[in-house]
Design an enzyme around this catalytic site. Structure first.
Site, PDB file in Angstrom:
ATOM      1  N   HIS A  83       0.848  -1.189   0.000  1.00  0.00           N
ATOM      2  CA  HIS A  83       0.000   0.000   0.000  1.00  0.00           C
ATOM      3  C   HIS A  83       0.879   1.232   0.000  1.00  0.00           C
ATOM      4  CE1 HIS A  83      -3.208   2.811   0.997  1.00  0.00           C
ATOM      5  NE2 HIS A  83      -4.037   1.859   0.642  1.00  0.00           N
ATOM      6  N   ASP A  95      -7.949  -5.205  -0.135  1.00  0.00           N
ATOM      7  CA  ASP A  95      -8.415  -6.104  -1.200  1.00  0.00           C
ATOM      8  C   ASP A  95      -8.065  -7.563  -0.942  1.00  0.00           C
ATOM      9  OD1 ASP A  95      -7.615  -3.408  -3.281  1.00  0.00           O
ATOM     10  OD2 ASP A  95      -9.622  -4.173  -2.903  1.00  0.00           O
TER      11      ASP A  95
HETATM   12  C1  SDX Z   1      -6.211  -0.079  -3.077  1.00  0.00           C
HETATM   13  O1  SDX Z   1      -4.451   4.473  -2.355  1.00  0.00           O
HETATM   14  C2  SDX Z   1      -5.364   3.839  -1.697  1.00  0.00           C
HETATM   15  O2  SDX Z   1      -5.763   4.235  -0.625  1.00  0.00           O
HETATM   16  C3  SDX Z   1      -5.908   2.619  -2.392  1.00  0.00           C
HETATM   17  C4  SDX Z   1      -6.926   1.814  -1.600  1.00  0.00           C
HETATM   18  C5  SDX Z   1      -8.205   2.594  -1.367  1.00  0.00           C
HETATM   19  O3  SDX Z   1      -8.913   2.276  -0.381  1.00  0.00           O
HETATM   20  O4  SDX Z   1      -8.522   3.445  -2.222  1.00  0.00           O
HETATM   21  O5  SDX Z   1      -6.370   1.436  -0.353  1.00  0.00           O
HETATM   22  C6  SDX Z   1      -7.342   0.548  -2.347  1.00  0.00           C
HETATM   23  O6  SDX Z   1      -5.989   0.226  -4.224  1.00  0.00           O
HETATM   24  C7  SDX Z   1      -5.305  -1.036  -2.337  1.00  0.00           C
HETATM   25  C8  SDX Z   1      -4.117  -1.546  -3.211  1.00  0.00           C
HETATM   26  C9  SDX Z   1      -4.627  -2.690  -4.110  1.00  0.00           C
HETATM   27  N1  SDX Z   1      -3.546  -3.062  -5.068  1.00  0.00           N
HETATM   28  C10 SDX Z   1      -2.907  -4.237  -4.948  1.00  0.00           C
HETATM   29  O7  SDX Z   1      -3.066  -5.009  -4.011  1.00  0.00           O
HETATM   30  C11 SDX Z   1      -1.931  -4.522  -6.086  1.00  0.00           C
HETATM   31  C12 SDX Z   1      -0.629  -5.083  -5.521  1.00  0.00           C
HETATM   32  N2  SDX Z   1       0.087  -3.998  -4.813  1.00  0.00           N
HETATM   33  C13 SDX Z   1       0.979  -3.180  -5.552  1.00  0.00           C
HETATM   34  O8  SDX Z   1       0.942  -3.164  -6.896  1.00  0.00           O
HETATM   35  C14 SDX Z   1       1.502  -1.965  -4.805  1.00  0.00           C
HETATM   36  O9  SDX Z   1       1.834  -2.367  -3.548  1.00  0.00           O
HETATM   37  C15 SDX Z   1       0.603  -0.749  -4.742  1.00  0.00           C
HETATM   38  C16 SDX Z   1       0.085  -0.360  -6.080  1.00  0.00           C
HETATM   39  C17 SDX Z   1      -0.549  -1.005  -3.829  1.00  0.00           C
HETATM   40  C18 SDX Z   1       1.417   0.404  -4.153  1.00  0.00           C
HETATM   41  O10 SDX Z   1       2.338   0.765  -5.129  1.00  0.00           O
HETATM   42  P1  SDX Z   1       3.527   1.792  -4.792  1.00  0.00           P
HETATM   43  O11 SDX Z   1       3.274   2.533  -3.535  1.00  0.00           O
HETATM   44  O12 SDX Z   1       3.796   2.560  -6.034  1.00  0.00           O
HETATM   45  O13 SDX Z   1       4.730   0.816  -4.453  1.00  0.00           O
HETATM   46  P2  SDX Z   1       5.733   0.234  -5.531  1.00  0.00           P
HETATM   47  O14 SDX Z   1       4.965  -0.381  -6.664  1.00  0.00           O
HETATM   48  O15 SDX Z   1       6.725   1.284  -5.853  1.00  0.00           O
HETATM   49  O16 SDX Z   1       6.425  -0.963  -4.695  1.00  0.00           O
HETATM   50  C19 SDX Z   1       7.503  -0.676  -3.808  1.00  0.00           C
HETATM   51  C20 SDX Z   1       8.354  -1.961  -3.807  1.00  0.00           C
HETATM   52  C21 SDX Z   1       8.786  -2.381  -5.209  1.00  0.00           C
HETATM   53  O17 SDX Z   1       9.960  -3.153  -5.033  1.00  0.00           O
HETATM   54  P3  SDX Z   1      11.410  -2.392  -5.278  1.00  0.00           P
HETATM   55  O18 SDX Z   1      11.355  -1.733  -6.639  1.00  0.00           O
HETATM   56  O19 SDX Z   1      11.538  -1.398  -4.133  1.00  0.00           O
HETATM   57  O20 SDX Z   1      12.431  -3.515  -5.202  1.00  0.00           O
HETATM   58  O21 SDX Z   1       7.555  -3.052  -3.299  1.00  0.00           O
HETATM   59  C22 SDX Z   1       7.399  -4.013  -4.334  1.00  0.00           C
HETATM   60  C23 SDX Z   1       7.708  -3.319  -5.644  1.00  0.00           C
HETATM   61  O22 SDX Z   1       8.171  -4.263  -6.609  1.00  0.00           O
HETATM   62  N3  SDX Z   1       5.983  -4.426  -4.281  1.00  0.00           N
HETATM   63  C24 SDX Z   1       5.553  -5.675  -4.424  1.00  0.00           C
HETATM   64  C25 SDX Z   1       4.164  -5.609  -4.250  1.00  0.00           C
HETATM   65  N4  SDX Z   1       3.799  -4.334  -4.009  1.00  0.00           N
HETATM   66  C26 SDX Z   1       4.939  -3.615  -4.031  1.00  0.00           C
HETATM   67  N5  SDX Z   1       6.205  -6.828  -4.694  1.00  0.00           N
HETATM   68  C27 SDX Z   1       5.432  -7.947  -4.775  1.00  0.00           C
HETATM   69  N6  SDX Z   1       4.059  -7.960  -4.618  1.00  0.00           N
HETATM   70  C28 SDX Z   1       3.416  -6.800  -4.347  1.00  0.00           C
HETATM   71  N7  SDX Z   1       2.086  -6.804  -4.186  1.00  0.00           N
END
Ligand code: SDX
Length: 423
Positions: free
Chosen positions: A302, A359
């Site tokens: 998140h 989620d």
């Molecule tokens: C919602 O914003 C809100 O409030 C949203 C929400 C709401 O109520 O409106 O809470 C609802 O959208 C919840 C999120 C649902 N999405 C998912 O579950 C999809 C999986 N999660 C990710 O794609 C990610 O964690 C996000 C999109 C939620 C957050 O993305 P960020 O903040 O841009 O983080 P990032 O993609 O830059 O990740 C940081 C690191 C990366 O690794 P490095 O480059 O530092 O090595 O964490 C890793 C990412 O690769 N990472 C994950 C991961 N999520 C982040 N690695 C594996 N699996 C994951 N799910």
């Protein structure tokens, strides 16, 4: 009000600082370009605030979520969705009379114009219900053109919250070839939704009180979340003074993305894939850590919560309780819990502060309620609607300027056109 100093090319610029009611500090850069010629750049807006808002407070480090100051845990346990919708929209818990009138209006406005039913006939049976919902919500504006000139927007707020259930369930019924079920004025908000979703003309349907209670809590937990992607979209579109229906339709489209609200559908598809693959969840945790693999653990991580998402904590407990009350034994719930356990002990997730988000468990509950996977993000839309509307109203009531971010251009510098024969 204190200030921040920025030193740029030997010049110092004083920037005003804003401190919120919970102590959050923001540097106001509104006049930075005029003063210095420079802008700030923050792709993904990780450190950029778009506005001041009094609707929802989140503390990502402490796992705090409050709607108008009320903790989400108390609202999910003791309130209901219609009462929470009023709270988000108007800032205070409603009086008994206000709540009675609001509930009656939501009941009275739950039907859609009969002509709108013809729109559904044009969609293919396998149309994703988010595409239908976004299109139908925007189409509502054609039936209420006078809404452009409303002062308070209250009538259209009621129409949207009332009708979103009807549009959502019609999309579902169309997809399974069943007749659309009309709303029942004798049923309260969530029970009416379940009735339109699951009733058939050939037999009586009484909504299960366990499902009604669970749906109220699910919608409350999804009702708002400050400046998330879809809410920011609603504010962006609303800032151009587009009508309320077009603004909400844009929010629905933004929510559809698998990184946002579309994640609840993606989580269930992921859990099903792991089960079909033999249930080896540790293998998939390893794949999620592998940058070259492209697989992400959906429902994890998140932008704001860096310890735990309080909604996931509530939903995890609710999943156990509701499935037990329904006598449902869902193997996907066990896979979800095992995934969570392994990930929470794994350095990759711990170091990146990746925890289950809202989620991760919501789909288990929707599935236990008999709601199909491709309707999960529609359920998120129904829950988030009061939040979107509250932010849209807050933006319009503040007479906000149009959102128009700047950019840093990195393309070709000036050059002259050459006719195709000369290239
Ligand atoms: C919602 O914003 C809100 O409030 C949203 C929400 C709401 O109520 O409106 O809470 C609802 O959208 C919840 C999120 C649902 N999405 C998912 O579950 C999809 C999986 N999660 C990710 O794609 C990610 O964690 C996000 C999109 C939620 C957050 O993305 P960020 O903040 O841009 O983080 P990032 O993609 O830059 O990740 C940081 C690191 C990366 O690794 P490095 O480059 O530092 O090595 O964490 C890793 C990412 O690769 N990472 C994950 C991961 N999520 C982040 N690695 C594996 N699996 C994951 N799910």
């Amino acid at each position: 009000m204190s200030s921040a100093s920025l030193s740029l090319d030997g010049n110092n610029f004083e920037l005003p600082v804003i401190t919120g009611s919970e102590g959050e500090v923001g540097v106001d850069i509104g006049k930075l370009r005029a003063q210095s010629g420079a802008i700030t750049v923050d792709p993904g807006f990780t450190s950029t605030g778009a506005c001041e808002s009094a609707i929802t407070f989140i503390d990502g480090e402490k796992g705090i979520l409050r709607y108008r100051g009320y903790p989400i845990e108390q609202l999910a346990e003791e309130s209901d969705f219609v009462e929470v919708a009023w709270l988000l929209l108007y800032g205070e818990l409603p009086t008994a009379e206000q709540l009675k009138v609001f509930r009656a209006k939501l009941t009275y406005h739950s039907m859609i114009h009969e002509d709108m039913k013809k729109f559904f006939e044009g969609f293919p049976n396998n149309a994703h219900p988010m595409a239908i919902l976004s299109a139908m919500v925007c189409s509502l504006s054609t039936y209420y053109p006078e809404s452009e000139y409303e002062e308070t927007h209250d009538d259209n707020i009621v129409r949207l919250i009332a009708k979103v259930r009807t549009l959502a369930t019609y999309a579902y019924k169309k997809s399974i070839g069943q007749p659309m079920i009309y709303p029942q004025n004798g049923l309260p908000y969530c029970a009416n939704f379940l009735h339109m979703m699951f009733a058939v003309p050939t037999e009586e349907y009484t909504p299960n009180p366990v499902l009604v209670k669970a749906l109220n809590a699910l919608l409350i937990l999804h009702a708002d979340h400050e400046q998330n992607c879809s809410t920011s979209t609603v504010r962006m579109v609303g800032s151009s003074r587009a009508n309320i229906f077009a603004s909400i339709s844009a929010g629905i489209s933004a929510l559809w993305g698998p990184l946002h609200g579309g994640a609840n559908q993606a989580v269930l598809e992921m859990l099903q894939m792991i089960q079909d693959d033999g249930g080896d969840y540790k293998k998939w945790v390893q794949k999620a850590k592998d940058k070259d693999d492209g697989f992400r653990l959906m429902g994890f991580g998140h932008r704001v919560y860096k310890n735990f998402d309080p909604r996931a904590t509530i939903l995890r407990k609710m999943s156990d309780e509701v499935l037990a009350e329904l006598g449902v034994n869902d193997p996907l719930l066990e896979i979800a819990k095992n995934l969570e356990q392994v990930a929470l002990e794994d350095e990759y997730f711990v170091s990146r502060k990746l925890y289950p988000n809202v989620d991760f468990y919501s789909g288990i509950l929707y599935r236990a309620m008999g709601i199909p996977t491709n309707m999960f993000t529609v359920m998120f839309s129904i829950g988030r609607l009061p939040g979107w509307l509250a932010h849209w109203k807050e933006l319009r009531d503040s007479d906000s300027r149009i959102y128009r971010p700047r950019q840093i251009y990195t393309g070709a510098q000036a050059r002259d056109y050459t006719p195709v024969g000369a290239r």
